[in-house]
Design a protein around this motif. Structure first.
Motif, mmCIF file in Angstrom:
data_model
loop_
_atom_site.group_PDB
_atom_site.id
_atom_site.type_symbol
_atom_site.label_atom_id
_atom_site.label_comp_id
_atom_site.label_asym_id
_atom_site.label_seq_id
_atom_site.Cartn_x
_atom_site.Cartn_y
_atom_site.Cartn_z
ATOM 1 N N ARG A 58 0.660 -1.334 0.001
ATOM 2 C CA ARG A 58 0.016 0.061 0.130
ATOM 3 C C ARG A 58 0.597 1.095 0.117
ATOM 4 N NH1 ARG A 58 -4.351 -2.155 4.508
ATOM 5 N NH2 ARG A 58 -5.460 -3.296 2.847
ATOM 6 N N ARG A 59 2.167 1.152 0.416
ATOM 7 C CA ARG A 59 2.857 2.172 0.692
ATOM 8 C C ARG A 59 3.949 2.529 -0.670
ATOM 9 N NH1 ARG A 59 2.605 0.145 5.787
ATOM 10 N NH2 ARG A 59 2.471 1.802 7.264
ATOM 11 N N VAL A 60 3.918 1.674 -1.576
ATOM 12 C CA VAL A 60 4.727 1.963 -2.767
ATOM 13 C C VAL A 60 4.035 1.555 -3.971
ATOM 14 C CG1 VAL A 60 6.890 0.969 -1.475
ATOM 15 C CG2 VAL A 60 5.505 -0.559 -2.769
ATOM 16 N N SER A 61 4.579 2.117 -5.149
ATOM 17 C CA SER A 61 4.000 1.997 -6.427
ATOM 18 C C SER A 61 4.802 0.765 -6.944
ATOM 19 C CB SER A 61 4.202 3.213 -7.156
ATOM 20 O OG SER A 61 5.660 3.847 -7.378
ATOM 21 N N ALA A 62 3.937 0.090 -7.881
ATOM 22 C CA ALA A 62 4.657 -0.961 -8.475
ATOM 23 C C ALA A 62 3.826 -1.390 -9.667
ATOM 24 C CB ALA A 62 4.881 -2.107 -7.604
ATOM 25 N N SER A 63 4.519 -2.200 -10.621
ATOM 26 C CA SER A 63 3.509 -2.482 -11.853
ATOM 27 C C SER A 63 2.232 -3.508 -11.241
ATOM 28 C CB SER A 63 4.323 -3.228 -12.631
ATOM 29 O OG SER A 63 4.917 -4.149 -12.198
ATOM 30 N N VAL A 64 1.362 -3.713 -11.983
ATOM 31 C CA VAL A 64 0.210 -4.599 -11.502
ATOM 32 C C VAL A 64 -0.040 -5.634 -12.538
ATOM 33 C CG1 VAL A 64 -2.271 -4.387 -11.063
ATOM 34 C CG2 VAL A 64 -0.583 -2.538 -10.354
ATOM 35 N N LYS A 65 -0.406 -6.679 -12.202
ATOM 36 C CA LYS A 65 -0.796 -7.940 -12.924
ATOM 37 C C LYS A 65 -1.917 -7.810 -13.555
ATOM 38 C CE LYS A 65 0.490 -11.124 -10.046
ATOM 39 N NZ LYS A 65 0.830 -12.515 -9.493
ATOM 40 N N LYS A 66 -2.535 -8.698 -14.545
ATOM 41 C CA LYS A 66 -3.951 -8.548 -15.018
ATOM 42 C C LYS A 66 -4.971 -8.786 -13.972
ATOM 43 C CE LYS A 66 -2.833 -10.224 -19.439
ATOM 44 N NZ LYS A 66 -2.977 -11.508 -20.457
ATOM 45 N N ASP A 67 -4.676 -9.541 -12.766
ATOM 46 C CA ASP A 67 -5.571 -9.735 -11.731
ATOM 47 C C ASP A 67 -5.584 -8.689 -10.613
ATOM 48 O OD1 ASP A 67 -3.203 -10.265 -10.359
ATOM 49 O OD2 ASP A 67 -3.712 -12.223 -9.823
ATOM 50 N N GLY A 68 -4.669 -7.541 -10.997
ATOM 51 C CA GLY A 68 -4.846 -6.294 -10.182
ATOM 52 C C GLY A 68 -4.005 -6.560 -9.011
ATOM 53 N N ALA A 69 -3.011 -7.712 -8.711
ATOM 54 C CA ALA A 69 -2.063 -7.642 -7.771
ATOM 55 C C ALA A 69 -0.712 -7.083 -8.146
ATOM 56 C CB ALA A 69 -1.892 -9.299 -7.698
ATOM 57 N N LYS A 70 -0.236 -6.335 -7.218
ATOM 58 C CA LYS A 70 1.096 -5.823 -7.440
ATOM 59 C C LYS A 70 2.180 -7.039 -7.561
ATOM 60 C CE LYS A 70 0.247 -1.441 -5.417
ATOM 61 N NZ LYS A 70 0.757 -0.241 -4.511
ATOM 62 N N THR A 71 3.191 -6.724 -8.335
ATOM 63 C CA THR A 71 4.188 -7.656 -8.642
ATOM 64 C C THR A 71 5.446 -7.388 -7.443
ATOM 65 O OG1 THR A 71 5.193 -6.165 -10.234
ATOM 66 C CG2 THR A 71 3.398 -7.962 -10.935
ATOM 67 N N ILE A 72 5.393 -6.786 -6.392
ATOM 68 C CA ILE A 72 6.486 -6.549 -5.270
ATOM 69 C C ILE A 72 6.723 -7.930 -4.869
ATOM 70 C CG2 ILE A 72 6.858 -5.441 -3.360
ATOM 71 C CD1 ILE A 72 4.827 -3.391 -3.850
ATOM 72 N N TRP A 73 5.732 -8.645 -4.496
ATOM 73 C CA TRP A 73 6.258 -9.970 -3.607
ATOM 74 C C TRP A 73 6.095 -11.392 -4.562
ATOM 75 C CZ3 TRP A 73 8.102 -8.896 1.016
ATOM 76 C CH2 TRP A 73 7.977 -7.888 1.585
ATOM 77 N N GLN A 74 6.839 -12.173 -4.093
ATOM 78 C CA GLN A 74 7.002 -13.669 -4.613
ATOM 79 C C GLN A 74 5.365 -14.145 -4.014
ATOM 80 O OE1 GLN A 74 10.341 -15.576 -3.103
ATOM 81 N NE2 GLN A 74 9.285 -16.404 -1.573
ATOM 82 N N PRO A 75 4.609 -15.093 -4.606
ATOM 83 C CA PRO A 75 3.531 -15.350 -4.078
ATOM 84 C C PRO A 75 3.289 -16.233 -2.707
ATOM 85 C CG PRO A 75 3.979 -16.641 -5.982
ATOM 86 C CD PRO A 75 5.150 -15.403 -5.771
ATOM 87 N N ARG A 76 4.735 -16.574 -2.366
ATOM 88 C CA ARG A 76 4.674 -17.573 -1.196
ATOM 89 C C ARG A 76 5.799 -17.249 -0.396
ATOM 90 N NH1 ARG A 76 5.023 -19.853 -5.589
ATOM 91 N NH2 ARG A 76 6.828 -21.116 -6.312
ATOM 92 N N PHE A 77 5.999 -17.979 0.862
ATOM 93 C CA PHE A 77 7.082 -17.503 1.493
ATOM 94 C C PHE A 77 7.476 -19.156 2.169
ATOM 95 C CE2 PHE A 77 3.719 -17.522 4.570
ATOM 96 C CZ PHE A 77 4.378 -18.150 5.817
ATOM 97 N N PHE A 78 8.669 -19.138 2.673
ATOM 98 C CA PHE A 78 9.447 -20.488 3.077
ATOM 99 C C PHE A 78 9.469 -20.288 4.537
ATOM 100 C CE2 PHE A 78 10.454 -20.058 -1.426
ATOM 101 C CZ PHE A 78 9.924 -21.205 -1.718
#
Length: 143
Positions: A58-78
């Motif tokens: 919410r604090r940073v600008s980033a590109s957005v995928k077709k589904d509206g999700a920002k591309t900042i983070w990988q989809p999971r964590f370990f």
């Protein structure tokens, strides 16, 4: 540098809502590693990570995928639960050596976005730790 400050704000916001302690951390340009201590009986890492990712996004600008999700983070964590003192030490070393591993610093102490100096100040590491490729560092494989 500004994004590191925004990430710290996101962590603080979530820690107020869902308490946990950050035992160790390193923030790199494209990923981060943390050792957390959650309250006794609480094992909910997932909600905390989701909240941190949301607060930061919410604090940073980033590109957005077709589904509206920002591309900042990988989809999971370990996630890995520390088993004993040896396992803790191995992961602590891995976290602190990560900037050197990725060619971002010549030694862990040179990287500013790390808990390494706090551990040096506490006497856990000598300031020169990680400046040479010792046997205990070459076998670090926690990813």
């Amino acid at each position: 540098m500004q994004r590191v400050a925004l990430l710290r704000q996101a962590f603080q916001e979530v820690k107020c809502k869902r308490p946990f302690d950050i035992t160790a951390a390193v923030i790199l340009p494209d990923h981060l590693h943390c050792l957390w201590l959650l309250p006794e009986g609480d094992f909910d890492y997932s909600t905390r990570w989701q909240m941190i990712k949301t607060a930061f996004s919410r604090r940073v600008s980033a590109s957005v995928k077709k589904d509206g999700a920002k591309t900042i983070w990988q989809p999971r964590f370990f996630e890995h639960c520390i088993r004993d003192e040896s396992d803790f030490n191995k992961h602590l070393d891995y976290i602190h050596y990560n900037p050197v591993k990725h060619g971002l610093a010549l030694s862990p102490g040179e990287w500013p976005h790390s808990s390494f100096q706090r551990f040096v100040d506490a006497g856990f590491y000598p300031a020169s730790w990680g400046c040479t490729l010792a046997a205990d560092i070459t076998n670090l494989d926690c990813e």
